[in-house]
Structures are given as structure tokens and as C-alpha cells.
Scaffold this motif. Sequence first.
Motif, short mmCIF file in Angstrom:
data_model
loop_
_atom_site.label_atom_id
_atom_site.label_comp_id
_atom_site.label_asym_id
_atom_site.label_seq_id
_atom_site.Cartn_x
_atom_site.Cartn_y
_atom_site.Cartn_z
N ASP A 328 1.23 0.01 -5.93
CA ASP A 328 -0.20 0.28 -6.04
C ASP A 328 -0.61 1.21 -4.90
N VAL A 329 -1.93 1.43 -4.75
CA VAL A 329 -2.40 2.39 -3.77
C VAL A 329 -2.04 1.96 -2.35
N ARG A 332 1.71 2.54 -1.94
CA ARG A 332 2.03 3.96 -1.79
C ARG A 332 1.74 4.45 -0.37
N GLU A 333 0.66 3.94 0.22
CA GLU A 333 0.35 4.34 1.60
C GLU A 333 1.44 3.86 2.55
N LYS A 352 -3.83 7.73 3.37
CA LYS A 352 -4.55 6.90 2.39
C LYS A 352 -5.11 7.78 1.27
N ALA A 355 -2.29 8.78 -0.96
CA ALA A 355 -1.90 7.65 -1.81
C ALA A 355 -2.85 7.48 -2.98
N ARG A 356 -4.16 7.67 -2.75
CA ARG A 356 -5.12 7.55 -3.85
C ARG A 356 -4.94 8.66 -4.87
N THR A 358 -2.12 9.93 -5.90
CA THR A 358 -0.80 9.92 -6.54
C THR A 358 -0.60 8.65 -7.36
N PRO A 359 -1.49 8.35 -8.31
CA PRO A 359 -1.31 7.14 -9.13
C PRO A 359 -0.09 7.27 -10.02
N GLY A 457 -8.74 4.95 -9.31
CA GLY A 457 -7.92 3.86 -8.79
C GLY A 457 -6.76 3.61 -9.73
N ASP A 458 -5.88 2.69 -9.35
CA ASP A 458 -4.74 2.35 -10.20
C ASP A 458 -5.23 1.74 -11.50
#
Length: 644
Positions: A328-329, A332-333, A352, A355-356, A358-359, A457-458
Motif C-alpha cells: 500500500d502507500v 511503498r514509502e 511520500k 509513493a502516492r 505509484t499505485p 489513494g490505493d
Amino acid sequence: MNIRTLLIWGVVALVLVVLFTAMNGGSDPARGATELPYSQLMDRVAEKQISSVTTRPDALISIGSDQKQRFVTYLPQGTMANVVDRLDQAGVDVKTERPNNNPSLGNILLSILPMLLLIGAWFFFMRQMQGGGRGAMGFGRSKAKLLTEAKGRITFDDVAGIDEAKEELGEIVEFLKDPGKFQRLGGKIPKGALLVGPPGTGKTLLARAIAGEANVPFFSISGSDFVEMFVGVGASRVRDMFEQAKKNAPCIIFIDEIDAVGRHRGAGLGGGNDEREQTLNQLLVEMDGFEANEGIILIAATNRPDVLDPALLRPGRFDRQIVVPNPDVGGREKILRVHTRNVPVAQGVDLKTIARGTPGFSGADLANLVNEAALLAARRGKRVVTNKEFEDAKDKVMMGAERRSLVMSESEKKLTAWHEAGHAIVALYTPESDPVHKATIIPRGRALGMVMQLPEGDRYSMNFTQMTSRLAVMMGGRVAEEIVFGKDKVTSGASSDISAATNLARMMVTRWGFSDVLGLVAYGEGNDEVFLGMQMGRQQAISSDTAKKIDAEVKRLVEEGYDEARRILTEQADQHKYLAEALLEYETLSGEEINKVIKGEKLDRPEDSPQVPSAPTPALPVTDEDEQPAPHPGGWGGAQPQGA
């Protein structure tokens, strides 16, 4: 065959030949002597120029009066006695060479040299055939690699984004560190753990981290390493692998891609005599046989758990199935932080935010993203990786590399701009649609243009409104071409959009129950898995009447998306025009810039001067199949030239 090995064998043979020549010829009295005819020898004897003669069965070896010259004279058979009599009469000292009945070392080497060469060649070829010298009968030995990892040991600190999986495997680590803690209370550690997840999520890395945390030997092998062309070899390798593991217990055996040998039994040709099935049977026996394998933990990884044999998954063998999903986000971070440890990152980079944006990325995708960003920074002569490199690397990974060398005519460039603007405008005005991240008319990958949508978001599921909005966005490019250029000028650029919309609509009808006509029934074609012409799918083939209803419902959903896209583009014609003109001027626009453009505002981009129009040279004719964009969630392919 290795050239180095051939050279070594050649040098050995040459040394043997030289050694033989030296040993065999060093004691020969005739060596270095000048050949002298019989008549000249007799003349020299008469003139007292020969001091001594040594007789051999077929020749005479004479020495001159000066003791320096040596001659050899070969005599006809049966004349040796007469010649010796004449030498005695002339007063020459005659000696007879003592016969040597013991063979010399050189003769021995000469006799056995061919045999030695044949034996050496045989051993060499046997080593080559059996993969690096496992012995003459090494087919049945295990190919598992023992990794003690004294250097570069992987621990849980090197694995991020899968905290739940690490927690489940923490108990195995504790058991390997202190088995007595569990055995005192009668507890038994699970014999096996199956890691299940999509490719690139870190299943192999997680298994290595378990061995690193527990600091125990780690045997690694692939499922395909068991199966050979000889029946029974796989089972023998399984036995040998567990024998090696017992000697190094406590330890971990990791089998990657276990579905190569763990598929359902009974589906292959030959029944129980099939090599793969024999290997699986032996693996089952070793995991849960009469002989206890204490201290051996088997960990396997696969992305196809549905094809594994049920006997392999029952309690007592692979007791636990640990899901390793895409992160998840937050995960990923953490993964980005792990991969940027050794990468100099600029101060303004916010992991961060990356990461947001790159879902759906797996751990391998994120590692590739960081690597691409570092390569771009090095190519541009920078000492640190900035936001610009991360953004460009993300576009490259998600949309493909730019193809600025592709020359498009002005008409094709204009058509692509209107096509992509149509996608973007429809995406802005459909309900619950993902925000537009970027629009470009620069060719990327196999597409001539693209509009990227990224969710805020995811997302793990879609509702009906989101699906119908996606259908409308897919149809936006085709509708834009029809409205602006007319139906007779529509190109093949929407081929990938039409294909994606059809697949989505078919899934809505046949899998997700979004059709009142067909109801809440899952329809399939009965060909989920085919082996030797036998259908093994779980669902029966549909009838022709049902197929007609499915096609009608699919067509209805796609046409509703088409009508919705036409309504939006008709109502928002001015914004469509603004965005198309901005794409022609700047070629690439971000989501914020798109929002400014459709409001009629001018972009303040001094570093982006308007692009020089390309020469009206027609692009190379390509077929529609050659120019379809690579599929990716949220990306809509741009217009392509009409196929020749």
C-alpha cells in the motif's frame, strides 16, 4: 567445449611427447652420428681413420681416429660376420652392444600414452555432460545451493512494505534461534510456509531475510531444477536435498516457483509414472514421512496457488499460506526508503509523494523506478537525484520511453492532440473518475500519445459508476476524432481503447453481475485450463443464446459510454479546443496545467518555449497492431497513423 581446457590438454600431451623423446633418445649411441656408406667405411678402415667400432644387430657405429667424429653404417642382413672379420684383420677395436631386455621409461610412456589420453578425454566429456563434475553418477544429486551469507546477509530491515507477512514469519525465526523454547511446551513449528503473491512483491527476498535473521544455512533451489529427462532423477534429487539439509539442521530449504513440480496430479500424460508426479510424491513423503525431519523448515514461493496439488497444502506440510501482496502507500514509502539508502537524493524529494503517485507498483517496480531515476541523473551530469528525475523515471516506467525521433506530420500531430484532449476532458467530467495526472502527445512505447489517470489513494475494487465512467473515458478519443474531423477521417488510433472497453464491459457482464438481463451468474467459456484437448475449467461452456445475450449487453454498455463521452465533449467544446491547442504548443501537460488551460488561463512556463512545428514529412506507415500502447491502469493510448 572450453578453449582453455583444450589448451591444457594440448600442453600436457606435448610435455609427455617431449619427455618420451628425451628419455628414449638420450642413451642411443647412434644419436647424432653421421651416416657413412659401407664402401667408404672400409676405405677409412684401410687408411687407419677408424679407431673403434661398436656392432649392433643391423648397423655399425664407428668412431674416427680423432675421437670426435662418429659414424653409423647400416649393413645388409647376414653380412655382419664377414665385416667383423675384416675389421679384426685391419686391427680395429671391435665392441658389441649389450642387448637391453628391460624397457626404458620412454618406451613405457609411449605405450601407455594413447590409453591415458583416451581416459582423460572420457572423464572430461563425462564432466561436461553432468554439469560441472558431480561425478560419474551425479544425475541424482541435488542442485540446491547452500548460502551461508557470511557477507551481504539480508535481514528483515532490508524488507519493507509487507509487515504482516514478516510478523507471521517471525515465529519461524524464533524457532530457528531457540528450538527448545517451543519444544519444552510440546509445540511443533510448522514444517512449511507457502509464500503467495504477484511477481516482484519480494517473496524470495523475504525467504532470504528469514535465514539472515535466524543466521542458519539457507538452501535455495528452483522447482524446475528437479525435473530432468530421466525418470526418477527428480525424486532422487529431493532425497539428496533433504539428506544435505539434515546434516546442516537447523536450516531452511527454499523452493522458488514450486508450481513447476507441485501441480495437480493425474492431469499429465502417463499417470503415476510421470516424472513430475514422481518428484512431487517424493517431496510429500519427505515432508511428512515416517522419518522425522526436525529442524528443517521448507519455504516455497509461487504466484499460482490455484494449480497446486491439495496434498501439498494440507496441514502438516505447508501449514501456512502467507500472502505477499503489492504494498500500500505506506509500504511503498518504506520500500523507497530502503532502495534510496545508497542513492544521493536531493533535499526537496518527498518519498511520500512519490509513493502516492505509484499505485499498484510492486517492490520490484519501485526498485526499478529508483534505478531509472539514478541513471537519468547520471546521464544529465547531476550529483544528486531530484524530483525531476523521479518524475521522468515514473513516466518512463508507467508509459514507456519517449520516442522523439519519430517524425509525425502536422495533421497526425493535430489529430493526436484532439484525441488525447478528448480523453482528458471526459475524465474531468465523469463522476468518480480518477484525476488526470498527465497528458502528452509525445510518442511513448507503442502509443503516439497518452493520458494518465492516477487514483488519489490505493484502490482494491471498483463500483458500477466508476466502471461506466472508465468506459466513457475510453471512448473519449474516438468521439473527439468524429466530432472534430468527421467520421470519414477517423483513424485506427482508438483500437486499443475499443479493445480495453470491450474487455471491461465483458467482465462486468460475465463476472461481476452488472447486467439485469443475465443476472448474478458467472459465465465462462470452459477453457480456463486446457491439456491435451481436455477442458478442465470449472465453468461449463455457454450456449449460443446466452452468448448472443452477452454480446448484446457488452455492446450496450460500450455504446452507453460512447454516448456519455459525446454528450460531455459536445457540452465542453470550448475546453476541448483550449486543451488540444495547449497540447500542440507544449506537447506535455500536467494535471494542474490542464486545469488552468481549460479555464482559459495562460501557462507561465519560460523553460518550455513553444515547440517548433515538425516538418510535414509523413510518418512511416504502421499497422494498428504495431502501434497499440502497452496496457497499464489509467493510461489511454493516443491516436495512431492509419495502417497501410
